[in-house]
Scaffold this motif. Structure first.
Motif, mmCIF file in Angstrom:
data_model
loop_
_atom_site.group_PDB
_atom_site.id
_atom_site.type_symbol
_atom_site.label_atom_id
_atom_site.label_comp_id
_atom_site.label_asym_id
_atom_site.label_seq_id
_atom_site.Cartn_x
_atom_site.Cartn_y
_atom_site.Cartn_z
ATOM 1 N N ALA A 1 36.890 -15.835 -48.856
ATOM 2 C CA ALA A 1 38.263 -15.247 -49.243
ATOM 3 C C ALA A 1 38.777 -15.545 -50.614
ATOM 4 O O ALA A 1 39.787 -15.181 -51.078
ATOM 5 C CB ALA A 1 39.146 -16.287 -48.653
ATOM 6 N N THR B 1 43.068 -29.923 -47.867
ATOM 7 C CA THR B 1 42.672 -29.209 -46.730
ATOM 8 C C THR B 1 41.889 -30.290 -46.084
ATOM 9 O O THR B 1 40.653 -30.655 -46.597
ATOM 10 C CB THR B 1 42.085 -27.751 -46.872
ATOM 11 N N THR C 1 33.435 -22.683 -42.306
ATOM 12 C CA THR C 1 34.596 -22.758 -43.159
ATOM 13 C C THR C 1 34.430 -22.591 -44.440
ATOM 14 O O THR C 1 35.044 -22.121 -45.223
ATOM 15 C CB THR C 1 35.369 -24.230 -42.721
ATOM 16 N N LEU D 1 39.675 -30.232 -51.195
ATOM 17 C CA LEU D 1 39.054 -29.856 -49.630
ATOM 18 C C LEU D 1 38.149 -31.023 -49.266
ATOM 19 O O LEU D 1 37.241 -31.689 -49.942
ATOM 20 C CB LEU D 1 38.056 -28.688 -50.039
ATOM 21 N N HIS E 1 33.743 -18.832 -45.032
ATOM 22 C CA HIS E 1 35.000 -18.189 -44.707
ATOM 23 C C HIS E 1 35.757 -18.264 -45.962
ATOM 24 O O HIS E 1 36.493 -17.282 -46.519
ATOM 25 C CB HIS E 1 35.850 -18.403 -43.446
ATOM 26 N N THR E 2 36.094 -19.443 -46.521
ATOM 27 C CA THR E 2 36.791 -19.970 -47.862
ATOM 28 C C THR E 2 36.270 -19.310 -48.877
ATOM 29 O O THR E 2 36.891 -18.675 -49.762
ATOM 30 C CB THR E 2 36.952 -21.232 -47.828
ATOM 31 N N LEU F 1 32.257 -22.834 -54.430
ATOM 32 C CA LEU F 1 33.695 -23.228 -53.892
ATOM 33 C C LEU F 1 34.804 -24.014 -55.177
ATOM 34 O O LEU F 1 35.496 -23.862 -55.000
ATOM 35 C CB LEU F 1 34.212 -23.743 -52.695
ATOM 36 N N GLU G 1 38.937 -18.294 -52.467
ATOM 37 C CA GLU G 1 39.636 -19.653 -52.690
ATOM 38 C C GLU G 1 38.681 -20.752 -53.592
ATOM 39 O O GLU G 1 37.543 -20.487 -53.662
ATOM 40 C CB GLU G 1 39.811 -20.524 -51.309
ATOM 41 N N CYS H 1 35.884 -32.318 -46.225
ATOM 42 C CA CYS H 1 34.844 -31.862 -45.132
ATOM 43 C C CYS H 1 34.430 -33.133 -44.284
ATOM 44 O O CYS H 1 33.965 -34.032 -44.767
ATOM 45 C CB CYS H 1 33.654 -31.055 -45.712
#
Length: 308
Positions: free
Chosen positions: A190, A147, A183, A125, A186-187, A228, A192, A127
């Motif tokens: 979810a 991502t 983000t 990820l 939300h991630t 995360l 992740e 950012c």
């Protein structure tokens, strides 16, 4: 970087070389007076074909100077492709950030590729990805999915193009035009997880007066990123705020880990590339600081002392 302002004895002057183009910022009245002489000297000494001026920073207003940009010497396309370590990146000296690109993170992108390869990171990820330098580095290190998140659609398109330019266009990738903080939330909700994460935010604290507010913002994104991160994963986290010193940044990230219930080892400390030096006479020039964190385990929960 050819000239790094105070560190090179030329306060207010920044010169970055991208191939045959020198991109220049005159940020103080002293060097503004010598614009033409400096432009001529750059062509004569370096042999560049063109000099582009990017004196469009708001700091010029503090010196009573208007913003200005355009060709000082030569001309042609403002789009340039440079080679950085094992990959190439496209930039635009007229429209890119600063002089067109973030050269100060050059060696840190290389270090990130090495860590991704060393740990066998699959999901990454990135950012505040801007033009995708860390995304390209992740793929170069062997990542299978990256991502990339940024609030600029134009930056994301450049990131996508840079990934494709290096032969990674067929790799699994996502480009999110979104707020990073939201983000991350939300991630995480979810469920992740990522093996490697980069946090390279813009300047939250331009001066020490903004440090308290910036500390809250840095702590929040680092807390979310650490949560995360998969166990054994690596976080590259940065601050380019002059108002947040290295010691304070360390404390902020440590607090983020405590709030996330996460422990991590600091395995490397990062700074700007060596052509962005900090001198003993101008310690304020040490603006970029970074930590490489290896997530070791969840922190032990606090235990209340036994009742007396």
């Amino acid at each position: 970087r050819l000239v790094h302002a105070e560190a090179d004895g030329l306060p207010g002057l920044i010169v970055d070389r991208y191939g045959d183009v020198a991109s220049v910022q005159f940020l103080a009245a002293g060097v503004e007076r010598w614009r033409d002489a400096i432009a001529d000297a750059l062509v004569r000494v370096t042999g560049v074909a063109a000099v582009y001026e990017r004196s469009d920073s708001g700091v010029r207003s503090l010196e009573g100077l208007a913003a200005r940009s355009g060709w000082l010497r030569g001309g042609g396309t403002t789009e340039v492709v440079i080679r950085e370590h094992d990959w190439t990146l496209a930039l635009d000296v007229a429209h890119g950030h600063k002089t067109g690109f973030y050269l100060d993170q050059r060696d840190n992108r290389h270090a990130f590729a090495q860590w991704v390869r060393r740990l066998g990171c699959e999901r990454v990820l990135n950012c505040y990805c801007y033009s995708g330098g860390f995304s390209v580095a992740a793929f170069a290190g062997g990542a299978s999915h990256v991502t990339s998140v940024d609030s600029s659609a134009a930056a994301l398109e450049l990131a996508r193009a840079n990934v494709a330019r290096n032969g990674f266009g067929e790799r699994s990738a996502a480009y999110l035009d979104a707020d990073v903080n939201q983000t991350l939330r939300h991630t995480l909700k979810a469920g992740e997880r990522f093996d490697a994460i980069v946090l390279d935010p813009p300047k939250f604290a331009p001066t020490a007066a903004h440090a308290e507010r910036a500390a809250r913002a840095y702590k929040d994104i680092n807390r979310l990123a650490l949560a995360l991160l998969a166990p054994g994963g690596v976080l590259f986290t940065f601050s380019c705020s002059g108002g947040v010193g290295a010691e304070l940044f360390h404390k902020i990230v440590a607090g983020a880990g405590i709030d996330a219930g996460v422990n991590a080892a600091i395995v490397q400390r990062l700074e700007a590339a060596c052509d962005h030096p900090t001198t003993i006479e101008f310690p304020e020039g040490e603006y970029l600081k970074g930590l490489v964190l290896l997530k070791t385990a969840s922190a032990a929960p606090a235990v209340a002392p036994p009742a007396a």
